[in-house]
Design an enzyme around this catalytic site. Structure first.
Site, PDB file in Angstrom:
ATOM      1  N   ARG A  22       0.835  -1.132  -0.090  1.00  0.00           N
ATOM      2  CA  ARG A  22       0.154  -0.190  -0.156  1.00  0.00           C
ATOM      3  C   ARG A  22       0.706   1.290   0.171  1.00  0.00           C
ATOM      4  NH1 ARG A  22      -3.206  -3.652   3.209  1.00  0.00           N
ATOM      5  NH2 ARG A  22      -5.476  -3.638   2.576  1.00  0.00           N
ATOM      6  N   SER A 138     -20.307 -15.291  15.822  1.00  0.00           N
ATOM      7  CA  SER A 138     -19.894 -14.171  14.668  1.00  0.00           C
ATOM      8  C   SER A 138     -19.863 -14.520  13.501  1.00  0.00           C
ATOM      9  CB  SER A 138     -18.161 -13.870  15.231  1.00  0.00           C
ATOM     10  OG  SER A 138     -17.765 -12.943  14.506  1.00  0.00           O
ATOM     11  N   SER A 190     -19.044  -3.525   4.512  1.00  0.00           N
ATOM     12  CA  SER A 190     -18.601  -2.527   3.393  1.00  0.00           C
ATOM     13  C   SER A 190     -17.929  -2.867   2.312  1.00  0.00           C
ATOM     14  CB  SER A 190     -17.665  -1.769   4.387  1.00  0.00           C
ATOM     15  OG  SER A 190     -16.501  -2.295   4.825  1.00  0.00           O
ATOM     16  N   HIS A 218     -21.227   1.369   8.921  1.00  0.00           N
ATOM     17  CA  HIS A 218     -21.387   1.825   7.445  1.00  0.00           C
ATOM     18  C   HIS A 218     -22.879   2.015   7.319  1.00  0.00           C
ATOM     19  CE1 HIS A 218     -17.280   1.120   6.040  1.00  0.00           C
ATOM     20  NE2 HIS A 218     -17.159   0.175   6.948  1.00  0.00           N
ATOM     21  N   LYS A 249     -17.464   8.239   9.797  1.00  0.00           N
ATOM     22  CA  LYS A 249     -17.857   7.946   8.541  1.00  0.00           C
ATOM     23  C   LYS A 249     -18.935   8.967   8.216  1.00  0.00           C
ATOM     24  CE  LYS A 249     -16.176   3.133   8.335  1.00  0.00           C
ATOM     25  NZ  LYS A 249     -15.202   3.288   9.267  1.00  0.00           N
TER      26      LYS A 249
END
Length: 408
Positions: A22, A138, A190, A218, A249
């Protein structure tokens, strides 16, 4: 002696060799002109760009009400919070913000954290201290912060297939009936842009005596009559036990929080290391977030425009065969399927067309599903969309990336 430097260099080279290294874009957002920004290249020259991947979904980070609230708060109280809330006290805007957030989600109380990540990690790990023997169920695509919180707690955990309620029920049915249980899931995921079945998950929780923990990071600000999230949109706010959200956000500032019954919030506040030992949010941030939340609650037209922009971009991509991944939310993911090509297209969009969108590669998404993730806002114009679609059309041909057939 151990060669520490070589080990670090090797770890970085591994990332480079897989095409997922990155590089951060040096961007300066232009106040009042979102989504426009100025990029500084490595040679020091500047380039005008349009941001297409910001999570400041509604541009509230530059809204006049938010900026004024932050500036006024700095003038009145100064820059920092002075330390943790336990030692240095709390600021008035933080107290007012927590009250506003609790009201937003129709809960008795709310608790601020320094980020949504910290909110998830601290709360999910702490719940396992408060509820001995807690079993957590989860979703397989839950955010890294949720995964870390669950792991950190050290209790029993089971992963159910993404949005697969039949698999979740199998796991719940196999667990001891008397054990405390919690289902942890998100509303909007997302990376794929799909939305969970909240009502179905709640029904299973009630049937098997489990608490529900919903991450709405989100979705908050973007769905529901007042923007409280998908739970508000679906009419189930009162049936979710713990809601976790972000202020970084759609709210446009920084921070995270949970909202729940007062006794739950008080217990987490009293036990969570991630809250107790962390310097609290500066008052300017809490004041700005408070102004943003109040504006969002009163302006549903922002959410309507946001949804229209997302639908329009999906349709425009599809019209030229750009492979938009199926998404029922505001997220517009475009499949590339190769990390090198994904980064190449991202780099060329930025350098040649002034379009900034980051490549999404492994480990954020599984290998082979690399993508570009677009997040159109109410501020993205038709002209900006025309420019983006034309650029993507050219680059998908140039890089020989697979397309989808265009409907006749």
């Amino acid at each position: 002696m151990f060669d520490y430097k070589a080990a670090f260099e090797s770890s970085v080279e591994q990332v480079r060799s897989e095409g997922r290294y990155r590089v951060f874009a040096d961007l300066k957002r232009v106040s009042g002109a979102f989504p426009q920004a100025v990029r500084r290249r490595e040679d020091g020259s500047e380039q005008d760009v349009v941001i297409w991947c910001s999570n400041d979904y509604l541009g509230m980070g530059q809204h006049p009400d938010v900026l004024k609230a932050m500036q006024d708060e700095i003038a009145a109280t100064g820059a920092g919070a002075g330390g943790t809330r336990n030692i240095s006290g709390t600021t008035r805007s933080a107290v007012d913000l927590e009250s506003e957030l609790a009201d937003w989600h129709q809960k008795e109380a709310a608790l601020l954290f320094t980020s949504g990540y910290v909110g998830n990690e601290a709360t999910l790990s702490t719940l396992q201290k408060i509820l001995p023997g807690l079993i957590i169920f989860s979703d397989a695509l839950n955010h890294a912060s949720m995964i870390e919180g669950i792991r950190h707690g050290g209790g029993e955990r089971h992963i159910f297939r993404h949005n697969d309620l039949a698999h979740l029920e199998q796991l719940l049915a196999a667990a001891p009936a008397e054990a405390p249980k919690l289902i942890a899931f998100e509303s909007v995921y997302s990376m794929d842009g799909d939305i969970a079945d909240l009502a179905g998950t709640i029904a299973l929780a009630r049937q098997y005596g489990a608490l529900t923990y919903l991450d709405e990071v989100h979705a908050v600000g973007l769905y529901g009559a007042t923007g409280a999230g998908v739970a508000e949109r679906d009419g189930v706010l009162d049936q979710i036990d713990i809601i976790e959200c972000t202020l970084g956000k759609a709210v446009g500032v920084m921070g995270g929080y949970i909202a729940a019954d007062a006794v739950i919030v008080d217990a987490v506040r009293s036990w969570a290391s991630g809250f107790i030992f962390t310097t609290s949010l500066p008052p300017a941030l809490t004041a700005g977030a408070l102004a943003s939340v109040r504006h969002l609650k009163a302006h549903p037209e922002l959410r309507e425009r946001h949804q229209e922009r997302a639908a329009t971009l999906k349709a425009r991509f599809a019209a030229v065969g750009i492979p938009v991944m199926e998404s029922e939310s505001h997220i517009v993911p475009v499949h590339v399927g190769d990390p090198v090509h994904c980064k190449m297209i991202s780099d060329m969009l930025l350098e040649d067309f002034g379009v900034y969108v980051q490549p999404i590669n492994y480990p954020t998404v599984p290998k082979g599903t690399e993508r570009l993730r677009f997040t159109p806002s109410p501020n993205h114009t038709d002209a900006m969309m025309d420019h983006l679609v034309q650029a993507m059309d050219k680059l998908f041909s140039h890089c020989n990336v697979a397309r989808r057939p265009v409907a006749a």
